[in-house]
Design a protein around this motif. Structure first.
Motif, PDB file in Angstrom:
ATOM      1  N   UNK A  15     -27.729  23.905 -26.067  1.00  0.00           N
ATOM      2  CA  UNK A  15     -26.426  23.445 -24.900  1.00  0.00           C
ATOM      3  C   UNK A  15     -25.669  22.627 -24.748  1.00  0.00           C
ATOM      4  N   UNK A  16     -24.376  22.646 -25.084  1.00  0.00           N
ATOM      5  CA  UNK A  16     -23.989  21.288 -24.710  1.00  0.00           C
ATOM      6  C   UNK A  16     -23.108  21.419 -23.151  1.00  0.00           C
ATOM      7  N   UNK A  17     -23.474  21.537 -21.679  1.00  0.00           N
ATOM      8  CA  UNK A  17     -22.512  22.116 -20.965  1.00  0.00           C
ATOM      9  C   UNK A  17     -23.180  21.101 -20.303  1.00  0.00           C
ATOM     10  N   UNK A  18     -22.741  20.916 -18.788  1.00  0.00           N
ATOM     11  CA  UNK A  18     -23.521  19.569 -18.036  1.00  0.00           C
ATOM     12  C   UNK A  18     -25.167  19.581 -18.418  1.00  0.00           C
ATOM     13  N   UNK A  19     -25.635  19.754 -17.646  1.00  0.00           N
ATOM     14  CA  UNK A  19     -27.104  19.813 -18.210  1.00  0.00           C
ATOM     15  C   UNK A  19     -28.028  19.762 -19.495  1.00  0.00           C
ATOM     16  N   UNK A  20     -26.834  20.121 -20.263  1.00  0.00           N
ATOM     17  CA  UNK A  20     -27.399  19.869 -21.532  1.00  0.00           C
ATOM     18  C   UNK A  20     -26.359  18.389 -22.251  1.00  0.00           C
ATOM     19  N   UNK A  21     -25.880  18.063 -21.784  1.00  0.00           N
ATOM     20  CA  UNK A  21     -25.490  16.435 -21.850  1.00  0.00           C
ATOM     21  C   UNK A  21     -26.055  15.590 -21.271  1.00  0.00           C
ATOM     22  N   UNK A  22     -26.175  15.941 -19.998  1.00  0.00           N
ATOM     23  CA  UNK A  22     -27.393  14.348 -19.367  1.00  0.00           C
ATOM     24  C   UNK A  22     -28.277  14.538 -20.167  1.00  0.00           C
ATOM     25  N   UNK A  45     -15.832  22.384 -20.145  1.00  0.00           N
ATOM     26  CA  UNK A  45     -16.272  23.389 -19.137  1.00  0.00           C
ATOM     27  C   UNK A  45     -15.013  24.653 -18.969  1.00  0.00           C
ATOM     28  N   UNK A  46     -15.320  25.841 -18.958  1.00  0.00           N
ATOM     29  CA  UNK A  46     -14.475  26.842 -17.956  1.00  0.00           C
ATOM     30  C   UNK A  46     -15.118  26.464 -16.615  1.00  0.00           C
ATOM     31  N   UNK A  47     -14.476  26.697 -15.885  1.00  0.00           N
ATOM     32  CA  UNK A  47     -14.598  27.201 -14.104  1.00  0.00           C
ATOM     33  C   UNK A  47     -13.477  26.071 -13.899  1.00  0.00           C
ATOM     34  N   UNK A  48     -13.919  25.910 -12.529  1.00  0.00           N
ATOM     35  CA  UNK A  48     -12.700  24.845 -11.801  1.00  0.00           C
ATOM     36  C   UNK A  48     -13.743  23.059 -11.562  1.00  0.00           C
ATOM     37  N   UNK A  49     -13.332  23.930  -9.737  1.00  0.00           N
ATOM     38  CA  UNK A  49     -14.127  22.765  -9.597  1.00  0.00           C
ATOM     39  C   UNK A  49     -15.571  22.488  -9.088  1.00  0.00           C
ATOM     40  N   UNK A  50     -15.963  21.702  -8.965  1.00  0.00           N
ATOM     41  CA  UNK A  50     -17.472  21.742  -8.019  1.00  0.00           C
ATOM     42  C   UNK A  50     -17.524  20.439  -7.018  1.00  0.00           C
ATOM     43  N   UNK A 108     -20.047  11.471  -1.262  1.00  0.00           N
ATOM     44  CA  UNK A 108     -19.957  13.263  -1.784  1.00  0.00           C
ATOM     45  C   UNK A 108     -18.085  12.560  -2.449  1.00  0.00           C
ATOM     46  N   UNK A 109     -18.552  13.177  -3.311  1.00  0.00           N
ATOM     47  CA  UNK A 109     -16.728  13.925  -4.197  1.00  0.00           C
ATOM     48  C   UNK A 109     -16.616  15.155  -4.736  1.00  0.00           C
ATOM     49  N   UNK A 110     -15.282  15.191  -5.131  1.00  0.00           N
ATOM     50  CA  UNK A 110     -14.764  17.278  -5.306  1.00  0.00           C
ATOM     51  C   UNK A 110     -14.574  16.107  -6.755  1.00  0.00           C
ATOM     52  N   UNK A 111     -14.795  17.262  -8.156  1.00  0.00           N
ATOM     53  CA  UNK A 111     -13.933  16.946  -9.737  1.00  0.00           C
ATOM     54  C   UNK A 111     -14.068  18.416  -9.881  1.00  0.00           C
ATOM     55  N   UNK A 112     -13.396  17.937 -11.354  1.00  0.00           N
ATOM     56  CA  UNK A 112     -13.604  19.657 -11.737  1.00  0.00           C
ATOM     57  C   UNK A 112     -14.312  19.495 -12.718  1.00  0.00           C
ATOM     58  N   UNK A 113     -14.500  20.356 -13.120  1.00  0.00           N
ATOM     59  CA  UNK A 113     -15.569  20.424 -14.229  1.00  0.00           C
ATOM     60  C   UNK A 113     -16.010  19.653 -15.746  1.00  0.00           C
ATOM     61  N   UNK A 114     -14.346  19.717 -16.152  1.00  0.00           N
ATOM     62  CA  UNK A 114     -14.283  19.493 -17.265  1.00  0.00           C
ATOM     63  C   UNK A 114     -14.272  17.543 -17.158  1.00  0.00           C
ATOM     64  N   UNK A 117     -17.774  16.583 -17.332  1.00  0.00           N
ATOM     65  CA  UNK A 117     -17.892  17.014 -18.663  1.00  0.00           C
ATOM     66  C   UNK A 117     -17.645  15.825 -19.383  1.00  0.00           C
ATOM     67  N   UNK A 118     -16.640  15.611 -19.110  1.00  0.00           N
ATOM     68  CA  UNK A 118     -16.886  14.454 -20.022  1.00  0.00           C
ATOM     69  C   UNK A 118     -17.364  12.591 -19.430  1.00  0.00           C
TER      70      UNK A 118
END
Length: 401
Positions: A15-22, A45-50, A108-114, A117-118
């Protein structure tokens, strides 16, 4: 002959999402080479903000990727700004500017998931990610595991990390998963360009509108060029659990009919919203089986009401890398140590996230009035210190004493 007990373990991250790449980045930082197997043809990354709370930001800084992210991340001045559904009256709000750094050493920040991931992928060595590799099976064989992919190829590894999300294939090799149950809720997601968003939604604030059976959250992302919306409503006949499923703006608006007109104006500016069912999953009793373990949503999928899904994946990765580096000759033992350090915390977060839906969705009446009074008296930044002050290195050391 190679002495396997003394050599560096072969580590496969599925898996190459946020957890896998972390996990890949933090393992590399700990001196442990690994290969990421990602089923898609590109890292995205699909989805949007976090929301990135201090417990996640701390680890991104330690990994050396925070500066990469700060160009697009939005530092929050206000958090937990609860508004009443019908008129937008502010029930409570937390001043975050300066308070987070004072209490927890990070903002505390807000970011786009993409963008997140980058940033994380910048710490993963080139050539260590294999794309288009869809896993079909994994099985332990003594001290090693064999991974099989759709093209018929196989890989042997001394450690397999299942970071393959809520529909994890790896999970079936670890434990009999608790079956998902229908939560009765669905989620809408949308992004509104900042130049089409009303001023109240462009502020550096995480705002939660709460009302009967529904709530909606918005905050700026992508260097304040867009506003992220995520809303929760009764699911009706929606049963698809996929971030690629969509709805119409009209369907989104219908769920919030009668709410403050300003909020409806914001929804009208959204592009095609995503909509998917929230399924409910009980916490797993174990994450590891010999050389195989789980991470992130594969181990502990949780409702997003405490905004900790990505953060917990990154925490998992940090603890896992530390445990493997400290016990490199006995990977299975290291994985058990990782599980023991993480499972109580993530289970607690799963449980409180589950309970928050009821609180946010109370119908108007005495219980709602008591909730609103409690919100006005609360200090969530301090009350949730057990979440935001967490440091994986200190947690591991404290547990060893």
């Amino acid at each position: 002959m190679v002495d396997r007990a003394r050599s560096t373990p072969r580590i496969a991250v599925v898996g190459g999402g946020i957890g896998g790449l972390a996990a890949a980045a933090l393992l590399h930082r700990a001196g442990l080479p690994n290969v990421v197997y990602e089923q898609t043809s590109q890292l995205k990354e699909v989805g949007a903000g976090l929301v990135l709370a201090p417990n996640a930001v701390r680890l991104l800084r330690r990994l050396g990727v925070l500066d990469h992210l700060l160009g697009s991340a939005v530092p929050l001045d206000v958090g937990w700004e609860f508004r009443r559904w019908e008129d937008g009256r502010i029930l409570s709000a937390e001043d975050l500017a300066g308070s987070c750094e004072r209490l927890y050493g990070e903002a505390t920040y807000t970011v786009h998931r993409a963008d997140l991931l980058n940033a994380i992928s910048s710490a993963v060595p080139a050539g260590s990610v294999e794309l288009g590799r869809r896993l079909t099976a994994v099985a332990a064989d003594g001290d090693t595991a064999r991974l099989t992919f759709t093209d018929g190829s196989t890989v042997e590894a001394d450690v397999v990390i299942g970071a393959d999300g809520v529909h994890s294939t790896v999970r079936g090799a670890v434990t009999e998963p608790s079956p998902a149950t229908y939560s009765g809720m669905c989620a809408f997601r949308a992004i509104v360009p900042a130049d089409r968003a009303p001023a109240f939604a462009r502020r550096r604030a995480q705002t939660l509108w709460i009302g009967p059976g529904h709530h909606l959250v918005h905050y700026p992302i992508s260097g304040e060029t867009a506003v992220n919306l995520v809303a929760f409503a009764p699911a009706g006949d929606v049963t698809t659990e996929s971030w690629s499923a969509t709805a119409t703006v009209e369907e989104f608006l219908a769920e919030f009919a009668g709410w403050d007109p300003r909020l409806q104006d914001l929804i009208r500016q959204a592009g095609t919203p995503g909509r998917w069912a929230l399924l409910d999953r009980r916490p797993l009793q174990r994450w590891s089986n010999g050389p195989i373990t789980l991470l992130g949503d594969a181990a502990h999928p949780m409702f997003p009401f405490f905004a900790q899904g990505a953060a917990q994946s990154i925490e998992d990765a940090a603890v896992l890398a530390r445990c493997l580096a400290d016990d490199v000759t006995a990977p299975a033992r290291a994985l058990q140590r990782y599980e023991s350090l993480r499972i109580e915390r993530t289970t607690r977060l799963q449980e409180i996230s589950h309970g928050r839906a009821h609180v946010n969705h109370l119908p108007d009446g005495p219980d709602q009035e008591a909730r609103d009074a409690a919100l006005a008296a609360a200090d969530p930044l301090v009350a949730n210190g057990w979440i935001y002050a967490y440091d994986p290195d200190r947690a591991e050391t404290d547990a060893a004493v």
